[in-house]
Design a protein around this motif. Structure first.
Motif, PDB file in Angstrom:
ATOM      1  N   THR A   1       0.729  -1.274  -0.085  1.00 17.77           N
ATOM      2  CA  THR A   1      -0.002  -0.035   0.177  1.00 17.77           C
ATOM      3  C   THR A   1       0.868   1.192  -0.100  1.00 17.77           C
ATOM      4  OG1 THR A   1      -0.178  -0.158   2.472  1.00 17.77           O
ATOM      5  CG2 THR A   1      -1.912  -1.174   1.100  1.00 17.77           C
TER       6      THR A   1
ATOM      7  N   THR B   1      -4.820   5.052  -0.412  1.00 17.17           N
ATOM      8  CA  THR B   1      -4.654   4.364  -1.789  1.00 17.17           C
ATOM      9  C   THR B   1      -5.597   4.412  -2.726  1.00 17.17           C
ATOM     10  OG1 THR B   1      -3.155   3.008  -0.548  1.00 17.17           O
ATOM     11  CG2 THR B   1      -3.783   2.091  -2.664  1.00 17.17           C
ATOM     12  N   LEU B   2      -6.661   4.130  -2.330  1.00 15.23           N
ATOM     13  CA  LEU B   2      -7.976   4.229  -3.016  1.00 15.23           C
ATOM     14  C   LEU B   2      -8.424   5.724  -3.387  1.00 15.23           C
ATOM     15  CD1 LEU B   2     -10.453   1.534  -1.209  1.00 15.23           C
ATOM     16  CD2 LEU B   2      -9.273   1.454  -3.281  1.00 15.23           C
TER      17      LEU B   2
ATOM     18  N   ALA C   1      -5.880   6.708  -6.089  1.00 17.97           N
ATOM     19  CA  ALA C   1      -6.216   5.853  -7.368  1.00 17.97           C
ATOM     20  C   ALA C   1      -7.365   6.687  -8.240  1.00 17.97           C
ATOM     21  CB  ALA C   1      -6.753   4.511  -7.135  1.00 17.97           C
ATOM     22  N   TYR C   2      -8.331   6.935  -7.419  1.00 17.92           N
ATOM     23  CA  TYR C   2      -9.567   7.757  -7.964  1.00 17.92           C
ATOM     24  C   TYR C   2      -9.189   9.213  -8.265  1.00 17.92           C
ATOM     25  CZ  TYR C   2     -14.009  10.207  -8.420  1.00 17.92           C
ATOM     26  OH  TYR C   2     -15.060  10.868  -8.798  1.00 17.92           O
TER      27      TYR C   2
END
Length: 273
Positions: A165, A254-255, A258-259
């Motif tokens: 991560t 992390t999400l 990414a977005y």
């Protein structure tokens, strides 16, 4: 409505159609990123390892016996995981950021903008390439510090989770920095005045709880603190912060990154203007 592809003369090659994810393109972009840093391995892999060994020499060998154990852990075993994670973070960031700024300055952005790669596929390719460099440097660094610190693995899942991560997160942060910067000086400023202070002030060489207030409390809002603390927990079995907060924070960040990367690639920010 007439399909334009069906009106092309039969002798000409037809446009390739992709259903779902263009895995061939993602693989090609990923291999490009890996081969790019592997070609100059002395600079991208060996140099960070030497830097980490110098830190070990100064903080462990030169001060041997002068630093007491921290939470019952010998100082060498306490410092080593933090140094390994620092190498992972810095190199994952450097891979994506340097790749994008070089492409912008040299005018080679069309190499990955022209092929049929969606914003999601560009995000995956650059993030995985950066994570690979971070993990490779981390593995080599871990092997090289073994003579100075007897590292055991108390929780393999924590070691794997936080290393992956952290490298993905810093790789995508490197995407932002590479797109934002217009020259290498600006990119160096981000690394020297943002990334480096956050890594050094995250409990790599000391216990955060030993800091005076309000610095101890402020340090607990540093996401890199949780990454280093969780990674160290995987080796020594002890953590300063709440390990589950670190797991949740690293996953959410992390999400979110990414977005955000998907959005900037979709808009063509600093690439198509």
């Amino acid at each position: 409505m007439t399909d334009l592809a069906s009106t092309r003369p039969p002798g000409l090659p037809q446009p390739r159609r992709y259903d779902g994810v263009n895995w061939v393109g993602v693989k090609t972009l990923y291999l490009r990123e890996v081969r790019r840093f592997w070609k100059v391995g002395a600079q991208t892999v060996a140099a960070p390892v030497v830097t980490t060994l110098l830190y070990m020499l100064v903080f462990v060998v030169a001060l041997q016996g002068a630093r007491p154990p921290l939470h019952g852990t010998p100082f060498a075993e306490f410092v080593a995981p933090g140094l390994i994670m620092m190498a992972v973070l810095n190199n994952a960031f450097a891979n994506a950021s340097s790749s994008l700024i070089q492409a912008k300055i040299m005018g080679t952005s069309t190499d990955f903008l022209t092929p049929p790669l969606s914003p999601l596929e560009l995000t995956i390719g650059f993030a995985l390439g950066a994570a690979t460099r971070g993990v490779v440097v981390g593995l080599v660094t871990a092997v090289c510090v073994m003579p100075f610190a007897r590292l055991g693995v108390a929780n393999l899942a924590a070691v794997v989770w936080f290393s992956l991560t952290a490298s993905l997160l810093m790789g995508m942060l490197g995407v932002f920095a590479g797109l934002w910067a217009e020259k290498f000086d600006q990119l160096a400023a981000v690394q020297n005045f943002l990334i480096m202070p956050m890594t050094f002030l995250s409990g790599t060489f000391y216990l955060v709880d030993s800091l005076p207030e309000p610095f101890a409390t402020i340090s607990h809002f540093n996401p890199i603190f949780y990454m280093i603390d969780g990674f160290r927990y995987g080796f020594i079995g002890q953590a300063e912060g709440n390990i589950w907060i670190g797991v949740a924070m690293s996953a959410l960040l992390t999400l979110a990154m990414a977005y955000a990367c998907w959005l900037v690639f979709r808009s063509g920010w600093r690439l198509k203007s």
